[in-house]
Design a protein around this motif. Sequence first.
Motif, PDB file in Angstrom:
ATOM      1  N   ALA A 338     -63.420  -9.610 -29.160  1.00 19.93           N
ATOM      2  CA  ALA A 338     -64.457 -10.103 -28.244  1.00 19.93           C
ATOM      3  C   ALA A 338     -64.721 -11.585 -28.489  1.00 19.93           C
ATOM      4  O   ALA A 338     -64.847 -12.376 -27.543  1.00 19.93           O
ATOM      5  CB  ALA A 338     -65.740  -9.293 -28.395  1.00 19.93           C
ATOM      6  N   ALA A 339     -64.797 -11.996 -29.761  1.00 25.58           N
ATOM      7  CA  ALA A 339     -64.979 -13.417 -30.071  1.00 25.58           C
ATOM      8  C   ALA A 339     -63.794 -14.228 -29.570  1.00 25.58           C
ATOM      9  O   ALA A 339     -63.953 -15.320 -29.000  1.00 25.58           O
ATOM     10  CB  ALA A 339     -65.161 -13.598 -31.577  1.00 25.58           C
ATOM     11  N   GLN A 340     -62.592 -13.698 -29.772  1.00 26.39           N
ATOM     12  CA  GLN A 340     -61.409 -14.429 -29.312  1.00 26.39           C
ATOM     13  C   GLN A 340     -61.303 -14.451 -27.794  1.00 26.39           C
ATOM     14  O   GLN A 340     -60.738 -15.386 -27.224  1.00 26.39           O
ATOM     15  CB  GLN A 340     -60.160 -13.813 -29.948  1.00 26.39           C
ATOM     16  CG  GLN A 340     -60.076 -14.131 -31.432  1.00 26.39           C
ATOM     17  CD  GLN A 340     -59.031 -13.338 -32.175  1.00 26.39           C
ATOM     18  OE1 GLN A 340     -58.577 -12.288 -31.701  1.00 26.39           O
ATOM     19  NE2 GLN A 340     -58.655 -13.806 -33.349  1.00 26.39           N
ATOM     20  N   ALA A 341     -61.868 -13.455 -27.122  1.00 24.12           N
ATOM     21  CA  ALA A 341     -61.896 -13.493 -25.662  1.00 24.12           C
ATOM     22  C   ALA A 341     -62.754 -14.654 -25.170  1.00 24.12           C
ATOM     23  O   ALA A 341     -62.432 -15.298 -24.161  1.00 24.12           O
ATOM     24  CB  ALA A 341     -62.420 -12.171 -25.111  1.00 24.12           C
ATOM     25  N   MET A 342     -63.862 -14.951 -25.885  1.00 28.49           N
ATOM     26  CA  MET A 342     -64.664 -16.128 -25.538  1.00 28.49           C
ATOM     27  C   MET A 342     -63.933 -17.414 -25.889  1.00 28.49           C
ATOM     28  O   MET A 342     -63.998 -18.408 -25.147  1.00 28.49           O
ATOM     29  CB  MET A 342     -66.024 -16.049 -26.240  1.00 28.49           C
ATOM     30  CG  MET A 342     -66.971 -15.033 -25.621  1.00 28.49           C
ATOM     31  SD  MET A 342     -68.564 -14.961 -26.452  1.00 28.49           S
ATOM     32  CE  MET A 342     -68.196 -13.796 -27.760  1.00 28.49           C
ATOM     33  N   ILE A 343     -63.250 -17.427 -27.021  1.00 25.76           N
ATOM     34  CA  ILE A 343     -62.440 -18.587 -27.384  1.00 25.76           C
ATOM     35  C   ILE A 343     -61.389 -18.837 -26.300  1.00 25.76           C
ATOM     36  O   ILE A 343     -61.172 -19.979 -25.869  1.00 25.76           O
ATOM     37  CB  ILE A 343     -61.787 -18.371 -28.763  1.00 25.76           C
ATOM     38  CG1 ILE A 343     -62.860 -18.380 -29.869  1.00 25.76           C
ATOM     39  CG2 ILE A 343     -60.733 -19.438 -29.036  1.00 25.76           C
ATOM     40  CD1 ILE A 343     -62.334 -17.967 -31.235  1.00 25.76           C
ATOM     41  N   ASN A 344     -60.740 -17.766 -25.843  1.00 28.36           N
ATOM     42  CA  ASN A 344     -59.733 -17.903 -24.783  1.00 28.36           C
ATOM     43  C   ASN A 344     -60.334 -18.513 -23.524  1.00 28.36           C
ATOM     44  O   ASN A 344     -59.726 -19.398 -22.887  1.00 28.36           O
ATOM     45  CB  ASN A 344     -59.132 -16.539 -24.452  1.00 28.36           C
ATOM     46  CG  ASN A 344     -58.348 -15.934 -25.605  1.00 28.36           C
ATOM     47  OD1 ASN A 344     -58.034 -16.619 -26.578  1.00 28.36           O
ATOM     48  ND2 ASN A 344     -58.056 -14.655 -25.498  1.00 28.36           N
TER      49      ASN A 344
END
Length: 728
Positions: A338-344
């Motif tokens: 989920a954090a990496q989805a925001m980073i993406n």
Amino acid sequence: MLRKLLKQHTGPLTADLVLEPGHFGLGRVPKRLKPASTATAICGYCATGCQLKLHLDDDGRAINLSPQAGYPVNLGMACPKGWQALDPLDSPDRATTPLLRNEHGEMMPVGWAEAMDAFVSRFKNLQEKLGRESVAFLSTGQIPFEEMAFLGCLFKFGMGFIHGDANTRQCMATAVTAYKQAFGFDAPPYTYGDLEESDVIVLVGSNLCIAHPILWQRVMRNKRSPRIIVIDPRATETAQAATQHVRLKPKGDLALLYSLAHCIVRDGRTDAAWVERTEGFDEFAAFLHDYAPERVAEKTGLSVEEIESLARTVSEPGKRVSWWWTMGVNQSYEGVRAAQAMINLALITGNIGKPGTGANSITGQCNAMGSRLFSNTTSMVGGHDFSDAAHREKVAAGLGIPVENIPSDYSLAYDQILAAAEEGKIKGLWIVATNPFHSWIDSGRLAELREKLDFIVVQDMYHTTESARVADLVLPSAGWGEKDGCLINSERRIGTVKKVREAPGIALSDFRIFRLIAHAWGCGDLFARWTDPEAAFHFLRDLTKDRPCDITGVEGYEMIDRLGGIQWPYPATNPPSGNERRLFEDGKFFTSSGRAKLLFSPPAELPEAPDSAYPFTLLTGRGTSSQWHTQTRTGKSDILRKLYPQEAYVEIHPADAARLGLREHEMVTICSRRGEMRASIYIAPTVQPGQLFLPMHYPEVNRLTHPSYDPHSRQPNYKACAVAISKT
């Protein structure tokens, strides 16, 4: 007037106060004090990192405090916890002398010599019988990083053990892992000034008004009339104050974030220049085909139109969009993704490295960032890697320790340490400045675990915590305000804490306790240079040379205070200017290719979904801004206790309360497959039908939570499990 006001603020949805100098006279300095009779220190509660001005008597003892007006973090503001930061030091249940359990099971006061004899003999006996994996430590994000580093180096390089983890595993492991994998280093990219420069602020699983009220005030200073979007199942105080509340289903966040990326890529709303600075875009775009709004609407609880509209808002050309998350994302079974989805999303829309942008994790504890760099748990001290031979040689040379003393293998994570104890592989546990017998997930398991451990040492300010009460040895430690050192806040800013009180009885700072242990263990010569915190700061600083967190240009504590705190990196060669700086302005990352990685995987199902036996989804989180973690400290303040209910309460939707015949303030029992607790009913539409909310601060709550973990970060899933509710 203040006490009259506080008496009015006792309900669960209290309007939490953010006070400024002069409010109700709190900022007045006693007349007998001279203006020069002050010191400054960073607050020891959350990771906002507010600086407080401590007002001293003629003996140099702090007797009052007020916020520091010119500090670039809090700008003269403090939340209720900060205003009462001195209160916990005067509590009558302070640990003032070592306590050792005798053959009759009674805790008896002893001197430091006897305490050290017990510590060394019991742990060395386990090491000789069972090896270097027989003892572990569980530490904290709430002591200065000089002390964190001393503990980690002493335990691993001096005492010869290997397993140790910090309670930052409970709050920040997800963000650490997400950043390391995507950026090549644990590097939150932002500065608090970005809250004031965004056009769109997206808060995901973050109740900023309550958990970080000073940061909410920074949002309120934004003159760009930002659109504030809160993505949260519950109508938190922040959601109620925001421009838009996206009321999704519990743990529907990952599917929603992928669907937003689907719409953005489908419509060609990406930033081509920033896409070129990433790896894996083609694979990511192909993966997103399965996340059209029509396909995720049911999982998220949102309409197709809501998802499409939100996608347009967070990718509008020319708008500065910043993404912010805290525990609602981190404390999840799939928080890293989920954090990496925001980073993406930040990367593919070009919302990173510029004012008002970023994919930004807001840290929980006052020194969690210090723990991430210096605690010698998940990474080696100074932001190094245990598995890298060159890093081990560098650290060994910098600390004057034989390189063969430094292990090349990693420690078990927190949950794995406890599992190893359950299996009988770990028989000794050293708990430093944390309270796992209250705070750990499915806490009932720890009561059984206690019987499988041969020796537990608890090093804490208080002898009354749930963990101290089951210890075999309690080591009394100094608290915030009774020792020196440095903390690092969420925006990577290093600040100092000061000794402005003497610890009670014969309690010692953690730093001095570690010196005693080093001497008693027989490895004192290895740590002869660790004479005091600032001496340690200098060689720890030098260890960061050429790492992304390089702070070799920081001369010492005086310089940190003079510059209003210093954000890393601050290298000796070409030190940066300005007191608010963000990372990745040049588009270069810390990966081997210099490009950020787009990481993703399909969402998983809830580890424990509601069913006929346990039909409600339990949510947990911050109660009020006056509560802190297990209330070990905030519970000592008369004023703070007036700002929150003393007994546990549960929020329930009016429709569910009516269906079950439950009335306001009625006592109910909430049970899960692991345990049960009692609480009073608070009927509120803040939760959706089929959901319950319990503040995490009450000791009974973690009897219910589900022992599931993010596979990448090993962070526990505190935020969603299945429960039932019935009249008591």
